[in-house]
Write a protein that holds these residues in place. Structure first.
Motif, short mmCIF file in Angstrom:
data_model
loop_
_atom_site.label_atom_id
_atom_site.label_comp_id
_atom_site.label_asym_id
_atom_site.label_seq_id
_atom_site.Cartn_x
_atom_site.Cartn_y
_atom_site.Cartn_z
N GLN A 143 0.82 -1.19 0.00
CA GLN A 143 0.00 0.00 0.00
C GLN A 143 0.86 1.26 0.00
N GLN A 144 1.96 1.23 0.74
CA GLN A 144 2.82 2.41 0.75
C GLN A 144 3.38 2.69 -0.63
N ARG A 145 3.79 1.63 -1.33
CA ARG A 145 4.33 1.81 -2.68
C ARG A 145 3.25 2.36 -3.62
N LEU A 146 2.04 1.81 -3.55
CA LEU A 146 0.95 2.29 -4.40
C LEU A 146 0.57 3.73 -4.05
N TRP A 147 0.59 4.05 -2.75
CA TRP A 147 0.31 5.43 -2.35
C TRP A 147 1.37 6.36 -2.93
N PHE A 148 2.65 5.97 -2.79
CA PHE A 148 3.74 6.79 -3.31
C PHE A 148 3.60 7.00 -4.82
N LEU A 149 3.33 5.92 -5.54
CA LEU A 149 3.14 6.03 -6.99
C LEU A 149 1.94 6.92 -7.32
N GLY A 150 0.92 6.85 -6.49
CA GLY A 150 -0.24 7.72 -6.66
C GLY A 150 0.10 9.18 -6.48
N GLN A 151 1.07 9.46 -5.62
CA GLN A 151 1.52 10.84 -5.42
C GLN A 151 2.30 11.34 -6.64
N LEU A 152 3.07 10.44 -7.25
CA LEU A 152 3.84 10.82 -8.44
C LEU A 152 2.95 11.04 -9.65
N GLU A 153 1.95 10.19 -9.80
CA GLU A 153 1.04 10.27 -10.94
C GLU A 153 -0.39 10.31 -10.43
N SER A 154 -0.80 11.42 -9.88
CA SER A 154 -2.15 11.49 -9.33
C SER A 154 -3.19 11.38 -10.44
N ARG A 155 -4.31 10.81 -10.04
CA ARG A 155 -5.45 10.69 -10.95
C ARG A 155 -5.11 9.91 -12.21
#
Length: 146
Positions: free
Chosen positions: A1-13
């Motif tokens: 989840q942390q990795r997916l959250w981090f990736l979500g911050q890099l490429e939001s939406r």
């Protein structure tokens, strides 16, 4: 989840981490019962009511106490038979590409397509941060049981 959250911050939406599920249903279907069943699963599993926010400088899970599933019904029966499948395919593609906001709103949506009196398609889309293949099997088993 942390990795997916981090990736979500890099490429939001982005829809890159969506898990689209297509369930074809045959026979008489009571959409209200299906919706209640799905909402029962959402109430039972906190992860399906979870968002991910910064808390004290760190990403954290924030569980919403009560949240009804976003459930949309689309009736394709008024379309000519020849157009129903292509329209259903187009709607499936649109659903799979919808973007989730990890901080706000549901990370699971459901759309019911009515193709004919006894033919339906249930489109479920969820973000990978709340689901993996193991939990997906449990989710689908619960839908079947309910």
């Amino acid at each position: 989840q942390q990795r997916l959250w981090f990736l979500g911050q890099l490429e939001s939406r982005t829809p890159a981490y969506n898990i689209p599920i297509v369930v074809r249903l045959s026979g008489v279907l009571n959409a209200n019962v299906l919706k209640r069943s799905l909402n029962g699963i959402v109430r039972r599993h906190e992860i399906l009511r979870t968002n991910f926010r910064m808390v004290n400088g760190h990403p954290a899970q924030v569980i919403t106490p009560v949240r009804d599933l976003e459930f949309t019904e689309i009736d394709l029966r008024d379309l000519p038979q020849s157009e129903r499948e292509s329209t259903a395919t187009q709607l499936m593609t649109e659903e799979a590409r919808k973007c989730f906001d990890l901080e706000e709103g549901a990370l699971l949506t459901a759309t019911l397509l009515r193709r004919d009196t006894n033919e339906h398609i249930l489109l479920l889309t969820m973000h990978h941060i709340i689901c993996d293949s193991w939990s997906m099997r449990i989710f689908l088993d619960e839908i079947g049981a309910l």
